[in-house]
Motif scaffolding. Structure first.
Motif, PDB file in Angstrom:
ATOM      1  N   ALA A   1       0.840  -1.193   0.000  1.00 42.59           N
ATOM      2  CA  ALA A   1       0.000   0.000   0.000  1.00 42.59           C
ATOM      3  C   ALA A   1       0.876   1.244   0.000  1.00 42.59           C
ATOM      4  CB  ALA A   1      -0.924   0.015   1.222  1.00 42.59           C
ATOM      5  N   ASP A   2       0.411   2.277  -0.671  1.00 42.87           N
ATOM      6  CA  ASP A   2       1.042   3.597  -0.633  1.00 42.87           C
ATOM      7  C   ASP A   2       0.669   4.243   0.696  1.00 42.87           C
ATOM      8  OD1 ASP A   2       1.689   6.320  -0.966  1.00 42.87           O
ATOM      9  OD2 ASP A   2       1.301   6.230  -3.121  1.00 42.87           O
ATOM     10  N   MET A   3       1.653   4.734   1.445  1.00 44.84           N
ATOM     11  CA  MET A   3       1.352   5.296   2.765  1.00 44.84           C
ATOM     12  C   MET A   3       0.525   6.574   2.674  1.00 44.84           C
ATOM     13  SD  MET A   3       5.069   6.712   3.981  1.00 44.84           S
ATOM     14  CE  MET A   3       6.142   7.617   2.853  1.00 44.84           C
ATOM     15  N   ARG A   4       0.413   7.154   1.473  1.00 47.38           N
ATOM     16  CA  ARG A   4      -0.441   8.333   1.324  1.00 47.38           C
ATOM     17  C   ARG A   4      -1.919   7.952   1.277  1.00 47.38           C
ATOM     18  NH1 ARG A   4       2.891  10.463  -3.790  1.00 47.38           N
ATOM     19  NH2 ARG A   4       2.798   8.208  -4.122  1.00 47.38           N
ATOM     20  N   ALA A   5      -2.215   6.696   0.958  1.00 44.39           N
ATOM     21  CA  ALA A   5      -3.604   6.244   0.867  1.00 44.39           C
ATOM     22  C   ALA A   5      -3.681   4.775   1.263  1.00 44.39           C
ATOM     23  CB  ALA A   5      -4.131   6.450  -0.557  1.00 44.39           C
ATOM     24  N   PRO A   6      -3.407   4.482   2.550  1.00 43.44           N
ATOM     25  CA  PRO A   6      -3.279   3.081   2.965  1.00 43.44           C
ATOM     26  C   PRO A   6      -4.593   2.376   3.265  1.00 43.44           C
ATOM     27  CG  PRO A   6      -2.829   4.518   4.808  1.00 43.44           C
ATOM     28  CD  PRO A   6      -3.078   5.409   3.620  1.00 43.44           C
ATOM     29  N   VAL A   7      -5.734   3.059   3.118  1.00 42.20           N
ATOM     30  CA  VAL A   7      -7.013   2.454   3.486  1.00 42.20           C
ATOM     31  C   VAL A   7      -7.489   1.576   2.343  1.00 42.20           C
ATOM     32  CG1 VAL A   7      -9.349   2.889   4.315  1.00 42.20           C
ATOM     33  CG2 VAL A   7      -7.514   4.471   4.878  1.00 42.20           C
ATOM     34  N   VAL A   8      -7.000   0.348   2.320  1.00 43.26           N
ATOM     35  CA  VAL A   8      -7.392  -0.623   1.306  1.00 43.26           C
ATOM     36  C   VAL A   8      -7.607  -1.969   1.971  1.00 43.26           C
ATOM     37  CG1 VAL A   8      -6.217   0.539  -0.605  1.00 43.26           C
ATOM     38  CG2 VAL A   8      -4.959  -1.100   0.785  1.00 43.26           C
ATOM     39  N   GLY A   9      -8.448  -2.784   1.384  1.00 39.25           N
ATOM     40  CA  GLY A   9      -8.660  -4.141   1.907  1.00 39.25           C
ATOM     41  C   GLY A   9      -9.110  -4.125   3.345  1.00 39.25           C
ATOM     42  N   ALA A  10      -8.341  -4.846   4.179  1.00 42.60           N
ATOM     43  CA  ALA A  10      -8.702  -4.995   5.588  1.00 42.60           C
ATOM     44  C   ALA A  10      -8.419  -3.743   6.402  1.00 42.60           C
ATOM     45  CB  ALA A  10      -7.936  -6.169   6.197  1.00 42.60           C
ATOM     46  N   ALA A  11      -7.663  -2.811   5.843  1.00 35.53           N
ATOM     47  CA  ALA A  11      -7.301  -1.603   6.588  1.00 35.53           C
ATOM     48  C   ALA A  11      -8.352  -0.534   6.356  1.00 35.53           C
ATOM     49  CB  ALA A  11      -5.922  -1.106   6.151  1.00 35.53           C
ATOM     50  N   GLY A  12      -9.250  -0.332   7.321  1.00 37.47           N
ATOM     51  CA  GLY A  12     -10.323   0.636   7.176  1.00 37.47           C
ATOM     52  C   GLY A  12     -10.226   1.753   8.178  1.00 37.47           C
ATOM     53  N   GLU A  13     -11.081   2.743   8.014  1.00 36.27           N
ATOM     54  CA  GLU A  13     -11.089   3.864   8.935  1.00 36.27           C
ATOM     55  C   GLU A  13     -11.459   3.406  10.334  1.00 36.27           C
ATOM     56  OE1 GLU A  13     -13.256   7.214   7.582  1.00 36.27           O
ATOM     57  OE2 GLU A  13     -12.219   7.318   5.648  1.00 36.27           O
ATOM     58  N   ALA A  14     -10.843   4.051  11.322  1.00 34.89           N
ATOM     59  CA  ALA A  14     -11.084   3.748  12.745  1.00 34.89           C
ATOM     60  C   ALA A  14     -10.836   2.284  13.068  1.00 34.89           C
ATOM     61  CB  ALA A  14     -12.491   4.157  13.150  1.00 34.89           C
TER      62      ALA A  14
END
Length: 283
Positions: free
Chosen positions: A102-115
């Motif tokens: 994942a790009d650390m500028r936009a890491p919210v992908v797959g299992a990594a979600g907000e909060a």
């Protein structure tokens, strides 16, 4: 392969392909354990029920492994833009570490979600981005956190005494007095602790604690020479590419300086800037 008189083309350190070539030997462990210790001064603790950490720009996993060893029950997601870095990280995996490209500028992908995380870590990576507070990156990281979650970031403190690269400049100028060492940090990127702390404040992080940590690069002459000339670390390649003369002469001069000025490579000052803070309030 570049010869001594024909250095490789200048690298962009933000290019993921350049980091892939360094994966087997690159390691940014310096400062990791100090950052974890600073994080432990804020609540919630890493042992809290439901605690979960993400390591952004994890590289080969220096902080990831320190954290996993200290907290074996803590789930840790290590992300990096370079698959080869993560492959190296997983050579000796532990049960509580998972990885994701994942790009650390936009890491919210797959299992990594907000909060989804109680703690967001990043070491020696955010300086690759131009003003991560102004471009929104830090706010993206804040959204990864649960309420009152903790961000913990480490950077090279280039506005302090960064002798590994000053050593290079001393050697290069001794060979070619007209040589000008390019800036370590691309204009607009953060160069140390002061800018990191200010960036977190501008983003709205609370209860901020900041520390300049002397860590040194005291790895000895042989290891320093191997790091600088053989590791294919993008930053060392960038230094070499900027020199248009005979690199073999620079290498000899660097060896002399390590012996005569830096106690055989056992006294090379270097500092890290460490900052922790709590998630901004959402009104």
């Amino acid at each position: 392969m570049a010869s001594a008189t024909h250095p490789p083309e200048r690298l962009k350190v933000s290019d993921p392909n350049s980091w892939d070539t360094a994966a087997a030997q690159y390691n940014n462990a310096l400062g990791a354990i100090h950052l974890i210790s600073l994080t432990e001064t804020l609540e919630p603790p890493l042992l809290a029920p439901g605690a979960r950490a993400i390591d952004l720009g994890a590289g080969t996993g220096s902080l990831t492994y320190q954290l996993a060893e200290r907290y074996p029950q803590l789930p840790i997601l290590a992300t990096d833009i370079s698959p080869s870095m993560l492959d190296q990280l997983m050579v000796n995996p532990t049960a509580n570490i998972t990885t994701q490209v994942a790009d650390m500028r936009a890491p919210v992908v797959g299992a990594a979600g907000e909060a989804s995380f109680s703690h967001v870590f990043s070491t020696m990576a955010i300086q690759l981005l131009p003003d991560p507070a102004a471009d929104g990156t830090l706010m993206v990281w804040a959204r990864l956190l649960i309420p009152n979650g903790i961000v913990a970031i480490g950077v090279w403190d280039f506005d302090q005494n960064c002798r590994p690269h000053a050593l290079w400049a001393e050697a290069a100028v001794a060979v070619d007095p007209s040589y000008v060492n390019p800036p370590l940090v691309i204009p607009g990127h953060w160069n140390g602790l002061a800018q990191l702390e200010d960036g977190l404040k501008r983003t709205g992080f609370r209860d901020i604690k900041a520390r300049s940590q002397h860590i040194g690069f005291d790895i000895g002459k042989e290891e320093f020479m191997r790091f600088f000339w053989e590791s294919k670390n993008p930053m060392t390649l960038d230094r070499q590419a900027s020199f248009k003369g005979d690199l073999e002469k620079v290498k000899l001069e660097m060896g002399r300086l390590l012996d005569e000025v830096y106690d055989g490579g056992r006294s090379i000052p270097l500092s890290a800037g460490l900052v922790v803070g709590r998630k901004p309030r959402v009104d």
